[in-house]
Design a protein around this motif. Structure first.
Motif, PDB file in Angstrom:
ATOM      1  N   LEU A 322      -5.907  58.612  59.076  1.00 50.08           N
ATOM      2  CA  LEU A 322      -4.476  58.634  58.770  1.00 50.08           C
ATOM      3  C   LEU A 322      -3.694  59.358  59.859  1.00 50.08           C
ATOM      4  O   LEU A 322      -2.555  58.993  60.177  1.00 50.08           O
ATOM      5  CB  LEU A 322      -4.239  59.310  57.421  1.00 50.08           C
ATOM      6  N   GLU A 358       0.945  49.199  57.375  1.00 48.78           N
ATOM      7  CA  GLU A 358       0.995  50.622  57.065  1.00 48.78           C
ATOM      8  C   GLU A 358      -0.172  50.982  56.158  1.00 48.78           C
ATOM      9  O   GLU A 358      -0.533  50.223  55.255  1.00 48.78           O
ATOM     10  CB  GLU A 358       2.314  50.987  56.377  1.00 48.78           C
ATOM     11  N   SER A 360      -2.084  54.194  53.795  1.00 44.48           N
ATOM     12  CA  SER A 360      -1.853  55.458  53.082  1.00 44.48           C
ATOM     13  C   SER A 360      -2.908  55.578  51.999  1.00 44.48           C
ATOM     14  O   SER A 360      -3.705  54.665  51.768  1.00 44.48           O
ATOM     15  CB  SER A 360      -0.445  55.496  52.474  1.00 44.48           C
ATOM     16  N   ASN A 361      -2.907  56.706  51.345  1.00 47.42           N
ATOM     17  CA  ASN A 361      -3.780  56.943  50.200  1.00 47.42           C
ATOM     18  C   ASN A 361      -2.924  57.040  48.939  1.00 47.42           C
ATOM     19  O   ASN A 361      -1.958  57.803  48.890  1.00 47.42           O
ATOM     20  CB  ASN A 361      -4.595  58.222  50.375  1.00 47.42           C
TER      21      ASN A 361
END
Length: 387
Positions: A322, A358, A360-361
């Motif tokens: 990330l 994109e 993300s978590n």
């Protein structure tokens, strides 16, 4: 000075110095000899009389003979020393440092070390030669960097080709398994078999077009963009079928729950189906690899932007990934069967389509969202309602 002027100046300086010293030695020895052992007659100017000088002692005569010998030897020695000094000074002043720089530079170039600079310490011929060496070194470094860049681009292209080719093959395997089970259990009719065969035919055509495209480009960024007007309902139906087929060929011992949410969209959208399906297949395949029990897929189109999002319930993206962002050959684990090119190639394809990717978590795992520009602003658009 140039080498010719410098050599002439140094030689002239030493010749003049040697001549002056030789004259000094000659006159000095002559005068000293006449003082030590005077011989001949001496005239008195006042009385106009002459006096014969007595013969000097033998030691004095020997010393006078030695001075006569030195009167000849010292000038010869002086010119010899001047010649040696001329060569030594010319080498130290004009040759030593440039030759050392050129020798070191040649050794480093032979050792394939091009990360240095060859400095020219003077504007003479050897300085110009050093500048020529520096130009050669810089050209070699530029050529090597270009070659390394091309090799890296080819490596990326080959890895992306192998990775993206795996997804349609996975769909073909999943379709073949469904047909095999349906025929074995006699639960598939001829219409369903025909649909599956049509799907196999469409995907083999897509593989063929993909191979032709990848064989004609040198970089991933050169993949052509060809939009077409596609019926939204048919498009999402094909996406849903592809997702189910990828899951059918996934982890056989894990019961996956797949949620596919589609927002309604009027009529047609302008999209390159090849790029869309490659991006979608990459993201879904990654989700199936890392999910524990469930993945969630959503697809929507609004204000000329198509959004395709995939979330799983796995462990999520590592913090390092990330932080660094999407990079080529970057893996979430040490699985040797995967190249770490899925997200990277998806990002490049999305950017080619005017969008982005994109990562993300989420609350339960990783979330990847790809956006594509579906406005009708491409020169190559055709209208179609099916594959």
């Amino acid at each position: 000075m140039s080498l010719k002027r410098a050599l002439f100046t140094i030689v002239l300086f030493h010749i003049v110095a040697a001549f002056l010293f030789s004259l000094l030695f000659f006159l000095g020895c002559s005068e000293l000899s006449s003082v030590i052992a005077p011989q001949g007659t001496q005239m008195d100017l006042y009385s106009n009389s002459t006096t014969t000088l007595p013969e000097p002692p033998r030691p004095m005569l020997l010393l006078a003979d030695l001075l006569s010998l030195l009167q000849i030897a010292l000038p010869l020695l002086t010119f010899t020393i001047a010649l040696i000094s001329t060569a030594s000074m010319f080498y130290r002043v004009k040759l030593q440092e440039p030759l050392a720089v050129l020798t070191e530079g040649a050794s480093r170039i032979i050792g394939q070390d091009l990360d240095f600079t060859i400095k020219a310490h003077s504007p003479d011929e050897l300085g110009q030669l050093c500048q020529a060496f520096e130009t050669m070194r810089h050209t070699l470094l530029s050529n090597n960097r270009e070659l390394w860049r091309q090799m890296e681009e080819r490596r990326r292209l080959n890895a992306a080709f192998a990775h993206n080719l795996r997804n349609p093959v996975t769909v073909l395997k999943g379709s073949a398994k469904i047909m095999k089970k349906g025929i074995a259990s006699h639960t598939m009719n001829m219409d369903e078999i025909s649909q599956q065969l049509s799907l196999l035919e469409n995907y083999t055509d897509r593989i063929e077009r993909y191979i032709e495209t990848m064989s004609s480009v040198q970089r991933l960024e050169e993949i052509p963009l060809v939009k077409e007007l596609v019926d939204w309902k048919i498009l999402v139906a094909e996406l849903g079928q592809t997702i189910s087929l990828i899951g059918a060929n996934g982890k056989q011992d894990t019961p996956f729950a797949v949620q596919f949410q589609v927002d309604p969209h009027p009529e047609f959208v302008s999209v390159d189906k090849s790029i869309l399906f490659q991006v979608a297949e990459n993201l879904v395949s990654n989700a199936f690899r890392f999910a524990s029990q469930e993945i969630s897929v959503s697809c929507s189109a609004d204000n000329g932007i198509l959004t395709f999002s995939v979330a799983d319930d796995g462990s999520g993206f590592p913090a390092a990934l990330l932080k660094k962002g999407i990079q080529p050959f970057q893996k979430g684990n040490e699985d040797a069967q995967h190249f770490g090119m899925g997200l990277y190639s998806s990002m490049l394809l999305a950017q080619k389509h005017g969008g982005c990717v994109e990562i993300s978590n989420g609350q339960t795992g990783a979330v990847v969202t790809a956006t594509l520009n579906i406005r009708q602003d491409c020169q190559h658009i055709r209208r179609t309602g099916s594959k």
